[in-house]
Design a protein around this motif. Structure first.
Motif, PDB file in Angstrom:
ATOM      1  N   ARG A 270       9.541 -13.126  -5.587  1.00  0.00           N
ATOM      2  CA  ARG A 270      10.118 -14.410  -5.998  1.00  0.00           C
ATOM      3  C   ARG A 270       9.842 -15.537  -5.020  1.00  0.00           C
ATOM      4  N   HIS A 271       9.718 -15.221  -3.742  1.00  0.00           N
ATOM      5  CA  HIS A 271       9.626 -16.318  -2.780  1.00  0.00           C
ATOM      6  C   HIS A 271       8.278 -16.446  -2.101  1.00  0.00           C
ATOM      7  N   PRO A 274       4.715 -16.525  -5.668  1.00  0.00           N
ATOM      8  CA  PRO A 274       4.527 -17.741  -6.478  1.00  0.00           C
ATOM      9  C   PRO A 274       3.769 -18.845  -5.740  1.00  0.00           C
ATOM     10  N   HIS A 275       3.841 -18.844  -4.424  1.00  0.00           N
ATOM     11  CA  HIS A 275       3.142 -19.881  -3.674  1.00  0.00           C
ATOM     12  C   HIS A 275       1.653 -19.634  -3.594  1.00  0.00           C
TER      13      HIS A 275
END
Lengths: 361, 260
Positions: A270-271, A274-275
């Motif tokens: 999730r953290h 995505p980047h």
């Protein structure tokens, strides 16, 4: 807060920039058309992939006429054809003037299922029983090449997309885990990656294909090709993602997520991952052609999809003799489709990179 | 009543090559419903102390000795899964700059919900409802709008409130607030301090306040410990320490804060 005050989001900006590249937009439309045609292949194609008529072996493309032998205008039609041989035993198809088959739309033909669910037997076009229409000519067993191209597109294109999805899931996860944990985990995973990258891809492909039993059904072969291709493709992505994770994991929101007691996997998925999305999106677009080509090469040398099932690679394998190409040049068409698709994917991928990469001008 | 006790905590950098202690024998006690301030200059080890409580130090730093007793258990000896349960549920953290502490690509609400996602089995509806309620508790006027906003779309004060909402989501017993007001202007600082005091009373929690601002300490804290060079040099009730500083470094701090 209105939109203009906030400025454009990253995606809106990328979209504007992508659309400015007209050539890429055209390629994207072509890709959409080809994929749409593949999805609705059953309906668009006049025949099923295995519908054959051996009296029409290597029949050239049917000519669609609007004017009959008396010079009268009429609805589009084709002449019936009869096979004869000339003095060198070369096939010649002669138009039978008395047999006319008018081109009809929404005709009943081979049964199929719409989207693999709803049974149906309507086809976009066709001719009535007795005649055969070959838009792109026929192959050695008198099967319609146009129909087989559309059905083959399903296999060739889906292998590219499914293969990329699988190998990218693996690559993202392995890269994410290696980069996030670092240390020994990183060392081990990266050495495994390097082992995969060490082997020349095509030979590894052949070796892995040799392990698959010959008794496999076509569906099993199809699945095993996808798995083999994904197996080879994940390593290079994993390396890049790992590098990006090494820097992303130092961000404060990752620390904040840790203080909240999120599990490591949740944090990675999730953290962190995505980047890496804009990079992975470009990488996906640029590596799909590789999968299409790999499947085609396997099928071309007879190790991929087996007759009667069609893929662009095994359709092209018919064109391996110079004599066939001389007398039935239309069997090269699958190669043209491979070329166009691969080019379009590359151009769209390049345009995406220009649009998404903040460092590009 | 005692909530947390740190006993002789030492942290070493580069432990394999001999190393240098950056926390030296730190001991402190935080009682329930109290606000404990940790004051000191940059590099004095305040934040390192805060992070070692949750065992979130950089890989280069190792806890070489000491105990962190929290409701009878030594956090430093907990297995990973139990440690994860402590983080967020028993002890939560608020950071200095919430702009960086929120993931820029996820809406605020979704990030607050992650706390419920990893510690409870609430249904998605319940998670959303709880999140909106939390945003309301911390004094955000339009919880629904903030829920959908991204960190960069909110003002600094709103962001800090959202961050606090996330920290108190599971009613932790202790909040470690690492310079929670340093990125805010003076009026906002006062509001955030009020919020902390209110939450302390409503939710019955303790705050370990890490700061260099003695004004805030005076307003807010019950007990204060002054750190310098990795050591606690002076500790006591706020009124006592600020009125009658014993250590020369504390006197110096007070001088520069303009309250001699």
């Amino acid at each position: 807060m209105n939109k203009s005050a906030l400025g454009l989001s990253q995606w809106e900006r990328a979209l504007t920039q992508f659309c400015a590249n007209r050539f890429a937009v055209v390629c994207l439309i072509i890709l959409a058309l080809i994929h749409g045609a593949a999805i609705f292949a059953d309906f668009l194609a006049p025949y099923s992939f295995s519908n054959e008529d051996r009296t029409f072996s290597y029949a050239p493309p049917s000519k669609i006429h609007f004017i009959d032998e008396n010079g009268q205008w009429r609805a589009p039609f084709i002449y019936g054809r009869k096979i004869t041989f000339d003095q060198y035993h070369k096939r010649e198809y002669l138009d039978q003037v008395e047999q006319k088959y008018s081109l009809r739309f929404f005709v009943k033909g081979d049964a199929y299922k719409i989207l693999w669910m709803v049974p149906c037997s309507w086809h976009l076009f066709g001719v009535k029983e007795g005649g055969r229409i070959y838009l792109c000519g026929a192959d050695s067993r008198g099967r319609d090449l146009f129909s087989r191209l559309l059905h083959g597109a399903r296999i060739s294109l889906s292998i590219g997309i499914v293969g990329v999805l699988i190998s990218f899931s693996i690559g993202l996860l392995v890269g994410g885990i290696a980069g996030y944990y670092g240390g020994k985990v990183d060392d081990i995973l990266m050495r495994v990656c390097e082992m995969f990258m060490l082997f020349p891809g095509f030979y590894l492909l052949l070796a892995l294909r040799a392990v698959v039993p010959a008794s496999f059904t076509s569906v099993q072969v199809y699945v095993s090709i996808i798995i083999i291709l994904s197996f080879i493709g994940w390593a290079s992505l994993a390396r890049v993602i790992r590098g990006m994770c090494l820097s992303l994991k130092e961000r404060e929101y990752v620390l904040a997520a840790k203080t909240m007691g999120l599990s490591d996997l949740t944090i990675i998925i999730r953290h962190i991952l995505p980047h890496t999305l804009s990079y992975s999106l470009i990488a996906v677009m640029l590596s799909i052609p590789g999968y299409i080509l790999a499947e085609s090469s396997l099928s071309l040398i007879g190790l991929g999809i087996q007759d009667p099932y069609a893929s662009w690679g095994n359709l092209l394998s018919e064109a391996m003799g110079i004599v066939k190409i001389k007398f039935a040049p239309w069997i090269l068409l699958p190669g043209f489709f491979i070329l166009v698709t691969v080019m379009c994917f590359n151009i769209v991928g390049d345009a995406l990179r220009d649009a998404l990469d903040p460092k590009s001008s | 009543m005692m909530l947390m006790q740190i006993k002789n905590l030492s942290v070493t950098v580069n432990a394999k090559a001999g190393g240098k202690k950056i926390l030296d024998d730190v001991s402190l006690q935080i009682s329930q419903r109290s606000i404990f301030a940790l004051v000191g200059g940059s590099g004095s080890g305040k934040s390192t102390t805060g992070l070692s409580i949750l065992r979130l130090l950089d890989p280069g730093l190792t806890i070489s000795s000491g105990e962190v007793l929290f409701s009878g258990r030594d956090i430093l000896k907990l297995p990973p899964e139990q440690l994860r349960q402590v983080r967020g549920k028993d002890i939560a953290m608020v950071f200095q700059e919430p702009l960086y502490a929120f993931n820029p690509v996820l809406p605020i609400g979704r990030q607050i919900e992650e706390v419920f996602l990893s510690h409870t089995d609430f249904s998605p509806q319940k998670r959303t409802a709880e999140t909106l309620r939390l945003l309301d508790i911390v004094g955000i006027k339009e919880p629904r709008r903030v829920y959908k906003s991204y960190a960069h779309q909110l003002s600094g004060g709103m962001r800090q409130r959202a961050m606090i909402a996330q920290a108190v989501a599971l009613k932790p017993k202790l909040i470690i607030a690492d310079e929670p007001t340093s990125s805010l202007d003076v009026t906002l600082q006062a509001r955030i301090i009020e919020l902390f005091m209110k939450l302390r009373d409503d939710l019955n929690l303790s705050v370990l306040l890490i700061t260099h601002d003695l004004g805030i300490v005076e307003h807010m804290a019950d007990t204060v410990a002054v750190m310098n060079g990795g050591q606690i040099i002076e500790t006591g009730a706020v009124t006592q320490v600020l009125k009658n500083p014993q250590h020369s470094y504390t006197q110096e701090l007070l001088t520069y804060a303009g309250r001699t």
